[in-house]
Design a protein around this motif. Sequence first.
Motif, PDB file in Angstrom:
ATOM      1  N   HIS A  31       1.379   2.418   7.806  1.00  0.00           N
ATOM      2  CA  HIS A  31       0.708   1.675   8.871  1.00  0.00           C
ATOM      3  C   HIS A  31       1.329   2.030  10.223  1.00  0.00           C
ATOM      4  CE1 HIS A  31      -1.734  -1.644  10.291  1.00  0.00           C
ATOM      5  NE2 HIS A  31      -0.688  -2.103  10.975  1.00  0.00           N
ATOM      6  N   ASP A  32       2.649   2.051  10.277  1.00  0.00           N
ATOM      7  CA  ASP A  32       3.358   2.342  11.535  1.00  0.00           C
ATOM      8  C   ASP A  32       3.042   3.749  12.034  1.00  0.00           C
ATOM      9  OD1 ASP A  32       5.174   1.497  13.567  1.00  0.00           O
ATOM     10  OD2 ASP A  32       6.673   2.860  12.726  1.00  0.00           O
ATOM     11  N   ASN A  33       2.779   4.650  11.080  1.00  0.00           N
ATOM     12  CA  ASN A  33       2.532   6.055  11.451  1.00  0.00           C
ATOM     13  C   ASN A  33       1.047   6.429  11.427  1.00  0.00           C
ATOM     14  OD1 ASN A  33       5.298   7.482  11.767  1.00  0.00           O
ATOM     15  ND2 ASN A  33       5.540   6.127  10.007  1.00  0.00           N
ATOM     16  N   LEU A  38       6.888  -1.175   1.138  1.00  0.00           N
ATOM     17  CA  LEU A  38       7.608  -0.454   2.199  1.00  0.00           C
ATOM     18  C   LEU A  38       6.877   0.827   2.591  1.00  0.00           C
ATOM     19  CD1 LEU A  38      11.326  -0.912   1.065  1.00  0.00           C
ATOM     20  CD2 LEU A  38      10.106  -2.099   2.898  1.00  0.00           C
ATOM     21  N   LYS A  39       6.260   1.486   1.616  1.00  0.00           N
ATOM     22  CA  LYS A  39       5.499   2.702   1.920  1.00  0.00           C
ATOM     23  C   LYS A  39       4.252   2.347   2.739  1.00  0.00           C
ATOM     24  CE  LYS A  39       8.487   4.942   0.458  1.00  0.00           C
ATOM     25  NZ  LYS A  39       8.941   5.294  -0.865  1.00  0.00           N
ATOM     26  N   ALA A  40       3.655   1.205   2.410  1.00  0.00           N
ATOM     27  CA  ALA A  40       2.463   0.782   3.157  1.00  0.00           C
ATOM     28  C   ALA A  40       2.834   0.452   4.605  1.00  0.00           C
ATOM     29  CB  ALA A  40       1.821  -0.433   2.476  1.00  0.00           C
ATOM     30  N   LEU A  41       3.980  -0.199   4.800  1.00  0.00           N
ATOM     31  CA  LEU A  41       4.430  -0.511   6.164  1.00  0.00           C
ATOM     32  C   LEU A  41       4.669   0.776   6.955  1.00  0.00           C
ATOM     33  CD1 LEU A  41       7.054  -3.377   5.719  1.00  0.00           C
ATOM     34  CD2 LEU A  41       4.858  -3.522   6.913  1.00  0.00           C
ATOM     35  N   ALA A  42       5.334   1.727   6.326  1.00  0.00           N
ATOM     36  CA  ALA A  42       5.631   2.990   7.013  1.00  0.00           C
ATOM     37  C   ALA A  42       4.337   3.742   7.328  1.00  0.00           C
ATOM     38  CB  ALA A  42       6.557   3.846   6.151  1.00  0.00           C
ATOM     39  N   VAL A  68       3.032  13.857   5.924  1.00  0.00           N
ATOM     40  CA  VAL A  68       2.202  13.128   4.945  1.00  0.00           C
ATOM     41  C   VAL A  68       0.831  12.890   5.581  1.00  0.00           C
ATOM     42  CG1 VAL A  68       1.958  11.018   3.566  1.00  0.00           C
ATOM     43  CG2 VAL A  68       4.251  11.962   4.000  1.00  0.00           C
ATOM     44  N   ASP A  69      -0.234  13.368   4.927  1.00  0.00           N
ATOM     45  CA  ASP A  69      -1.592  13.169   5.448  1.00  0.00           C
ATOM     46  C   ASP A  69      -2.235  11.919   4.876  1.00  0.00           C
ATOM     47  OD1 ASP A  69      -1.820  15.693   6.927  1.00  0.00           O
ATOM     48  OD2 ASP A  69      -1.688  16.607   4.928  1.00  0.00           O
ATOM     49  N   MET A  97       6.773  10.781   6.926  1.00  0.00           N
ATOM     50  CA  MET A  97       5.608  10.312   7.692  1.00  0.00           C
ATOM     51  C   MET A  97       5.858  10.456   9.189  1.00  0.00           C
ATOM     52  SD  MET A  97       4.432   6.892   5.645  1.00  0.00           S
ATOM     53  CE  MET A  97       4.457   6.833   3.850  1.00  0.00           C
ATOM     54  N   GLN A  98       7.063  10.113   9.638  1.00  0.00           N
ATOM     55  CA  GLN A  98       7.377  10.225  11.069  1.00  0.00           C
ATOM     56  C   GLN A  98       7.284  11.664  11.557  1.00  0.00           C
ATOM     57  OE1 GLN A  98      11.242   8.342  10.796  1.00  0.00           O
ATOM     58  NE2 GLN A  98      10.563   6.644  12.082  1.00  0.00           N
TER      59      GLN A  98
END
Length: 370
Positions: free
Chosen positions: A270-272, A264-268, A240-241, A235-236
């Motif tokens: 959200h951050d991205n 954890l995937k949702a947090l990542a 990932v679209d 994601m960073q």
Amino acid sequence: MHVTGKLYRTIWPSDTDRGVVKIIDQRHLPHLFVVEELRTVSEVCTAIREMHVRGAGLIGAAAGFGMHLAALTAPKQDFAGFVRQAAVDLVQTRPTAGNLAWAVNRQLAALDREDTLSAKRDRAFTVACEIAEEDAKFCRLIGEHGKKIIAEISRQKGGGVVNILTHCNAGWLAFVDYGSATAPIYAAHAEGIKVHVWVDETRPWLQGAKLTAWELKEEGVPHTLIADNTGGHLMQHGLVDLVIVGTDRTTRCGDVANKIGTYLKALAAHDNKIPFYVALPSSTFDWTICDGLAEIPIEQRSGWEITHIRGLSEAAELTTIAIAPPDTATLNYGFDVTPARLITGLISERGVMQASEEDILRLYPEQKEK
Ligand code: MRU
């Protein structure tokens, strides 16, 4: 969906014997394709508890057929008691998935409306088939609604490949057909939209590696298997679209319990600033609760699933091996809760909605009073 070119569902009644329900025994995939026959409600309970069948929609459908087998085999003198006990046993097999209780309650209500033993038995069979049909239909509709999200991203990318990350298996193997998270992917792929799926392996049971990768391969959808902790890095780096996952229970306020690691995937995501969607048939909503963290029971499973691993040996034999020191302490939660604030939208058979009570009830106004 397809298995070596032939269409299958995950559960179906025998053509010739109403007392037999067939399932794909998922413990052996992707290495062996085994069809198992179930004849009693106790066999159905074992199949659900021990993951011959798994995934919210499918265990709901299995519970529906379990109630049919209970009605069929219940002694005439204690029909009501036998069926009530079967309902309790089925609901207790796995605590997190909302579809189990939903299917059992639908069967109990239908049985209540019939007077004679034979009418009750006929009704239980009809309702089990209806639950399975409805699950397949709702997943197909999820595909139609979710496909539009993928099509829009494809348009923004000028027709370039849409990279979708998914966690666990919310594919057709987790339902009766099509899947929830995978349905929009299959629908987009069928329409010629270029998609590629990042498949989280999903420790410890490895539903991603064993099941999602297998079904995507059977359908010819491009995909790449990744270790669970890879998603944030992808994601960073703009790889990932879109994230689409399934859910085992969703509250009326939009909190979602799904396979451990989803949060954890949702947090990542959200951050991205990556859209994070959850796909579900309405049978997965638990209309009685709002706060997922406080109110959704989270299944704990045997630590053996963490300390051991099963797969094909170099000699092509199915083998189980230990991967941790003997007697290592373990803690094996099956699910975690992703709060509504991290979810871009929910995709159900009625359309796409925000993960909020207000917007969920916009599509399900009949649930307002609960
Ligand atoms: O433990 P499982 O395999 O029954 O868990 C269910 C799942 O595969 C998921 O978490 C899935 O995303 C939701 S079920 C459609």
